[in-house]
Design an enzyme around this catalytic site. Structure first.
Site, mmCIF file in Angstrom:
data_model
loop_
_atom_site.group_PDB
_atom_site.id
_atom_site.type_symbol
_atom_site.label_atom_id
_atom_site.label_comp_id
_atom_site.label_asym_id
_atom_site.label_seq_id
_atom_site.Cartn_x
_atom_site.Cartn_y
_atom_site.Cartn_z
ATOM 1 N N ASN A 1 38.144 14.856 -8.723
ATOM 2 C CA ASN A 1 38.245 16.016 -8.200
ATOM 3 C C ASN A 1 37.686 17.311 -8.643
ATOM 4 O OD1 ASN A 1 40.421 17.148 -9.724
ATOM 5 N ND2 ASN A 1 41.786 15.879 -8.589
ATOM 6 N N SER B 1 47.869 25.441 -5.529
ATOM 7 C CA SER B 1 46.395 24.939 -5.770
ATOM 8 C C SER B 1 45.777 24.765 -4.263
ATOM 9 C CB SER B 1 46.417 23.795 -6.505
ATOM 10 O OG SER B 1 45.245 23.356 -6.875
ATOM 11 N N SER C 1 51.135 10.843 -3.109
ATOM 12 C CA SER C 1 50.604 11.954 -3.670
ATOM 13 C C SER C 1 51.998 12.580 -4.380
ATOM 14 C CB SER C 1 50.116 12.911 -2.687
ATOM 15 O OG SER C 1 50.014 14.358 -3.157
ATOM 16 N N ASP D 1 38.825 25.195 -6.131
ATOM 17 C CA ASP D 1 39.746 25.163 -5.375
ATOM 18 C C ASP D 1 40.555 26.460 -5.375
ATOM 19 O OD1 ASP D 1 41.016 25.135 -7.751
ATOM 20 O OD2 ASP D 1 42.518 23.561 -7.299
ATOM 21 N N ARG E 1 48.393 8.552 -0.476
ATOM 22 C CA ARG E 1 46.901 8.566 -0.691
ATOM 23 C C ARG E 1 46.212 6.843 -0.427
ATOM 24 N NH1 ARG E 1 45.389 13.838 -1.425
ATOM 25 N NH2 ARG E 1 46.790 15.024 -3.027
HETATM 26 C C1 LIG Z 1 43.440 12.174 -5.582
HETATM 27 C C2 LIG Z 1 43.590 13.686 -6.049
HETATM 28 O O1 LIG Z 1 42.677 14.632 -6.382
HETATM 29 N N1 LIG Z 1 45.022 13.836 -6.730
HETATM 30 C C3 LIG Z 1 45.273 15.115 -7.483
HETATM 31 C C4 LIG Z 1 46.272 15.753 -6.799
HETATM 32 O O2 LIG Z 1 47.596 14.801 -7.087
HETATM 33 P P1 LIG Z 1 48.054 14.036 -6.019
HETATM 34 O O3 LIG Z 1 49.517 13.601 -6.909
HETATM 35 O O4 LIG Z 1 47.201 12.908 -5.565
HETATM 36 O O5 LIG Z 1 48.547 14.982 -4.944
HETATM 37 O O6 LIG Z 1 46.589 17.155 -7.335
HETATM 38 C C5 LIG Z 1 46.824 16.940 -8.817
HETATM 39 C C6 LIG Z 1 46.800 18.071 -9.225
HETATM 40 O O7 LIG Z 1 45.922 19.083 -9.100
HETATM 41 C C7 LIG Z 1 45.571 16.198 -9.544
HETATM 42 O O8 LIG Z 1 45.953 15.953 -10.745
HETATM 43 C C8 LIG Z 1 45.433 14.741 -8.858
HETATM 44 O O9 LIG Z 1 44.384 14.250 -9.396
HETATM 45 MG MG LIG Z 2 44.084 23.526 -8.418
#
Ligand SMILES: CC(=O)N[C@H]1[C@@H](OP(=O)(O)O)O[C@H](CO)[C@@H](O)[C@@H]1O
Ligand SMILES: [Mg+2]
Length: 557
Positions: free
Chosen positions: A389, A67, A520, A284, A527
């Site tokens: 997002n 992604s 994350s 994205d 984060r």
């Molecule tokens: C702050 C943020 O945007 N976090 C995103 C990101 O996850 P993290 O666990 O924060 O890396 O990627 C995920 C998959 O796309 C999405 O579900 C989530 O909302």
């Molecule tokens: Mg994606």
């Protein structure tokens, strides 16, 4: 599991030994890491997908993508029979599989697992559909996935090539529903339902020209730009220019794409003063997220961000409008009160939540990650979920969809051409257009575009629905992000001890401050999110808390 199966697994797994000293976990969106570490993981997820297919006696999807991550990363995730994310019950098994140290351990693990009811000699062989995004490492990882699938006797792997993540999920769902499921069928369904919605725009509005009706799309140098171009060939009434295709020398997700635009709140590469005031959108890398923005006049790099929360608000307004028409014009006997719900996470801007509540909508919160939002949204007749997002969609329950089909039939004989028939037809078209499996930037984009035309709104009018509370997101690189343990939908730190107290003290110093930190699930960072009454306060709160995270967890070398 018979001896033939065991020895097949033993011999093939010996070509895919796991990397030393790395522990992988099936995070917010499957496994993700530097691509060079992943061949054993992807091979093992191939096995997992085949077992899941045997268990469910249905087609399973396997998507190779990371992604929004940098180009050197890659990842892998499973699409379940309904097109959604892998059932959370299987995540511990996925973790155990990925981390089994030797081929013998792996076979032992699988043997123990299949005893609990995987029909190895079932009527239907396993079938896995494989997709990948445009990452250069995708090809080799695809081979690993195929080897994993082939190590389950009789399993079939169907490679559907380079796709957006939502296309793969859509195909899995369509296959299991016995519907047409090719990429052409996907484009056909999106374009025909989009045309239907365009035809239903009230005539007084379709004559009104929307200012700046051109849309410019940033494709994140990923898979979405090229796919959008194919889709556009089947559509009229949209003027779209696509930039950052990935074929003009730009690097995937580097200074481009929805994640960059939403988190940094600046223009992506290739955009600037020439675009002031124009409606722009950003996908994205694997095209499951969508945000809109416009370049401001004061500075070429600054933007007005129209994020997932505002897309959610636009969709909610439109759906609500149609439901009101339906309920007002309906005779009381046949009416069905549709239960509409919206779902957000802690990253949602507080102003959006207030706005949605003012509309009289039920707003629900879940932990971060679409698997949680999707599950919650599925509880409603119509459930709309979005992450800030830009990942989100609108789910229609089977029951409500069935009612809608029957209703439109009834209305077409009883009151053809009426407002109530149009409202029902619009809802039905939204149900077809918007991806029922996962958030999908392409179908989301078409729905935004047609709703803006329906309302006669510019991006500025849309952006004025409410004013975002200033916010800031930061990433902190630490030695071990798993040392951060959270509770309460990931908004409160329980470990390391003392960190939450320090965050609370910092937050209290800022007017209307709100702040939380979490590891994350997709990148090797912690984060930090903060919002407050002014941008300066949000920035200062986020910066101070980032320093606290650094103090408590230590910087990685
Ligand atoms: C702050 C943020 O945007 N976090 C995103 C990101 O996850 P993290 O666990 O924060 O890396 O990627 C995920 C998959 O796309 C999405 O579900 C989530 O909302
Ligand atoms: Mg994606």
């Amino acid at each position: 599991m018979n001896e033939e199966q065991k020895s097949l697994l033993l011999s093939s797994s010996s070509h895919f030994l796991p990397p030393q000293g790395v522990r992988l976990s099936y995070g917010t969106a499957g496994f993700r890491a530097d691509a060079s570490l992943l061949s054993s993981t992807v091979y093992r997820v191939g096995i997992l997908a085949a077992l899941r297919s045997l268990k469910t006696q249905a087609v399973i999807g396997l998507m190779i993508t990371a992604s929004h991550n940098k180009i050197s990363d890659n990842g892998v995730k499973i699409a379940d029979p309904n097109g959604g994310m892998l059932s959370q019950h299987w995540e511990p098994f996925a973790d155990a599989l990925a981390n089994a140290p030797s081929p013998q351990d792996l076979v032992q693990l699988i043997n123990d697992f299949v005893k609990e009811g995987i029909p190895f000699n079932g009527v239907r062989p396993a079938e896995v559909i494989l997709g990948r995004d445009t990452r250069p490492s995708g090809d080799a990882l695809l081979t690993a996935a195929k080897e994993g699938i082939a190590s389950i006797v009789g399993a079939i792997a169907t490679d559907v090539g380079i796709l957006t993540t939502p296309q793969l999920h859509w195909m899995v769902r369509a296959r299991n529903m016995g519907m047409k499921a090719s990429e052409e069928d996907y484009f056909e369904q999106l374009s025909s339902s989009f045309r239907c919605l365009m035809d239903l725009i009230p005539s007084e509005k379709s004559n009104r020209s929307v200012p700046n009706d051109k849309l410019v799309v940033d494709g994140a140098n990923g898979v979405g730009g090229g796919k959008l171009e194919v889709l556009l060939k089947q559509l009229n009434g949209l003027s779209i220019e696509i930039r950052n295709y990935g074929e003009d020398g730009g690097v995937l997700n580097e200074g481009v794409g929805a994640d960059f635009v939403q988190k940094e709140k600046v223009v992506p590469n290739g955009f600037g003063s020439k675009d002031v005031g124009i409606r722009c959108a950003s996908l994205d890398g694997d095209a499951d997220r969508l945000v809109y923005f416009s370049v401001t006049a004061e500075s070429n790099s600054k933007i007005e961000l129209v994020d997932g929360d505002k897309i959610l608000s636009l969709f909610a307004l439109f759906i609500r409008e149609q439901l009101i028409i339906l309920s007002e014009e309906e005779d009381a006997k046949n009416s069905r009160h549709a239960h509409l719900g919206v779902v957000q996470t802690a990253y949602a801007n507080g102003a959006s939540t207030n706005y949605l509540k003012q509309l009289g909508l039920e707003v629900n919160f879940t932990p971060i990650g679409v698997k949680y939002l999707h599950e919650k949204a599925a509880e409603f007749d119509i459930g709309i979920y979005f992450e800030a997002n830009g990942h989100g969609t609108i789910l229609f329950s089977e029951d409500f969809s069935g009612w809608l089909v029957a209703k439109t039939k009834e209305l077409s004989s009883k009151s053809k051409g009426s407002e109530v028939e149009k409202a029902a037809l619009r809802l039905l078209a939204v149900n077809k257009l918007i991806n029922q499996a996962v958030g999908d930037a392409l179908s989301g984009l078409l729905l935004v575009e047609v709703i803006l035309q329906h309302m006669g709104w510019s991006i500025h009018r849309w952006n004025e629905l409410y004013h975002d509370l200033p916010s800031r997101q930061l990433k902190v690189k630490v030695a071990d992000r798993t040392a951060v343990v959270t509770a309460n939908a990931e908004t409160v730190v329980v470990s390391p001890p003392g960190l939450q107290g320090a965050i609370n003290a910092e937050t209290a110093k800022h007017s209307q401050g709100r702040c939380f930190v979490r590891p994350s699930g997709t990148e090797d960072v912690v984060r930090v999110y903060a919002d407050a009454s002014t941008q300066e306060a949000a920035d200062s709160l986020a910066n101070s808390v980032a320093k606290l995270v650094d103090q408590f967890l230590g910087c990685s070398s």
